[in-house]
Design an enzyme around this catalytic site. Structure first.
Site, mmCIF file in Angstrom:
data_model
loop_
_atom_site.group_PDB
_atom_site.id
_atom_site.type_symbol
_atom_site.label_atom_id
_atom_site.label_comp_id
_atom_site.label_asym_id
_atom_site.label_seq_id
_atom_site.Cartn_x
_atom_site.Cartn_y
_atom_site.Cartn_z
ATOM 1 N N GLU A 161 0.823 -1.220 0.000
ATOM 2 C CA GLU A 161 0.000 0.000 0.000
ATOM 3 C C GLU A 161 0.857 1.270 0.000
ATOM 4 O OE1 GLU A 161 -3.043 -0.156 2.999
ATOM 5 O OE2 GLU A 161 -3.748 -2.133 2.358
ATOM 6 N N GLU A 262 -4.930 -8.522 0.947
ATOM 7 C CA GLU A 262 -5.874 -8.370 2.054
ATOM 8 C C GLU A 262 -7.250 -8.099 1.462
ATOM 9 O OE1 GLU A 262 -4.751 -5.252 4.774
ATOM 10 O OE2 GLU A 262 -2.613 -5.638 4.452
#
Length: 349
Positions: A161, A262
């Site tokens: 991220e 995720e």
């Protein structure tokens, strides 16, 4: 079973998750079915650069990260095992997070290895310019040596991220991030690490929101073994299909397998909304065979930002996840996890 799925998770600051507001939506109207996927599934072959686990010929592995009751190797292994049993006992991947200065692989990875699980290790990273300066080279070299000694194939998710706005101060720019990635991977190559597959994992929102421009952080096909995205509904309840379509439009241009690093239900939602979001996941993965793995993030956070992606109070979503986790498509044979010093094979070369 419900008690098992109520296991909580590490705080998002440690895991690097960015879920935004978790206020319960006030809208009580019936959820509208999302449109069909707009991205044409990739039909061309995918491959890795020859590092890490061999790809499943068909299907996709499913795994999870689960907060342990006790934050040690025994507690983490027990938490994963309990969650796995509640999900039907077929999960292939165990996920673990490590801060930049934290040594790994360690006792937790050895515990997961004893369970016969393929592991995804998320390494936090640090300031990109400091990384390139060489100040951390001895630390990086030690991590590389430890991974090499561990021997078994792992998925190494370095600085996931990176496109998040709250990481801008340490990422500096896409060019700085790419330089740091290449610097770290070059040291692993010098040390002779062949059992770690390098996983590049922005947030799916980074492709849906133009100001994020996650694609600018891509180090290149010669640097990346697996493509990845993290996918959450967010407070707007963006559909799984919508978020993934934006990412897959990028992914289908690159001959690399995809792992969803995720995914999870971090919002309360209207009655049935959580289960409806989850129902999109399995069919979407089946329509996109480039996706070879998906890892659930099972977490209950009791301090701000509040969220709960477990199934403790949501038996409907629990049933949907269990149905997916026990589907034969999501249970291809696991990769060979034996320790080997042989040079990697490179599919397609």
């Amino acid at each position: 079973m419900l008690a098992v799925f109520a296991l909580a998770c590490l705080v998002p600051a440690a895991a690097g998750c960015d879920f935004g507001s978790t206020d319960r939506p006030e809208d009580t109207t019936t959820a509208v079915a999302p449109p069909p996927p707009t991205v044409t599934p990739r039909t061309a072959p995918v491959r890795t650069t020859g590092r890490g686990p061999e790809l499943p010929e068909k299907g996709a592995w499913v795994g999870a990260w689960v907060k342990p009751q006790f934050h040690n190797a025994t507690g983490r292994a027990a938490a994963f095992d309990d969650f796995n049993r509640a999900a039907g006992g077929e999960l292939t991947i165990a996920h673990m997070f490590h801060e930049w200065n934290e040594a790994f692989p360690g006792a937790t990875e050895r515990a997961f290895q004893s369970q016969g699980k393929l592991q995804m290790i998320s390494w936090q990273g640090t300031d990109t310019r400091s990384t390139v300066s060489g100040v951390y080279d001895s630390l990086i070299r030690q991590r590389a040596a430890d991974v090499k000694e561990f021997g078994v194939p792992v998925l190494l998710r370095y600085r996931w991220e990176m496109d998040r706005p709250n990481l801008a101060a340490s990422m500096h720019s896409p060019e700085d991030y790419i330089a740091a990635w290449k610097h770290v991977r070059a040291i692993f190559t010098e040390v002779g690490v062949t059992n770690a597959a390098w996983v590049w994992c922005p947030h799916a929102d980074g492709f849906a929101e133009p100001d994020r421009d996650a694609a600018a952080y891509y180090p290149g096909d010669d640097q990346v073994d697996w493509l990845c995205a993290d996918v959450y509904p967010g407070p707007e309840w963006n559909s799984f299909t919508d978020r993934m379509d934006h990412f897959m439009a990028f992914a289908q241009k690159h001959p690399r397998p995809v792992v969803i690093g995720e995914f999870g239900l971090t919002q309360d939602g209207r009655p049935g909304q959580r289960a409806n979001w989850m129902r999109e996941v399995g069919p979407y993965l089946k329509k996109h065979p480039q996706i070879k793995a998906a890892v659930y993030f099972a977490a209950r956070q009791t301090t701000k930002p509040l969220y709960d992606s477990t199934f403790g109070n949501d038996p409907e979503s629990e049933a949907v996840f269990r149905e997916m986790a026990t589907d034969p498509y999501f249970n291809p044979p696991p990769p060979d996890l034996s320790v080997s010093s042989a040079p990697p094979s490179v599919p397609g070369r």
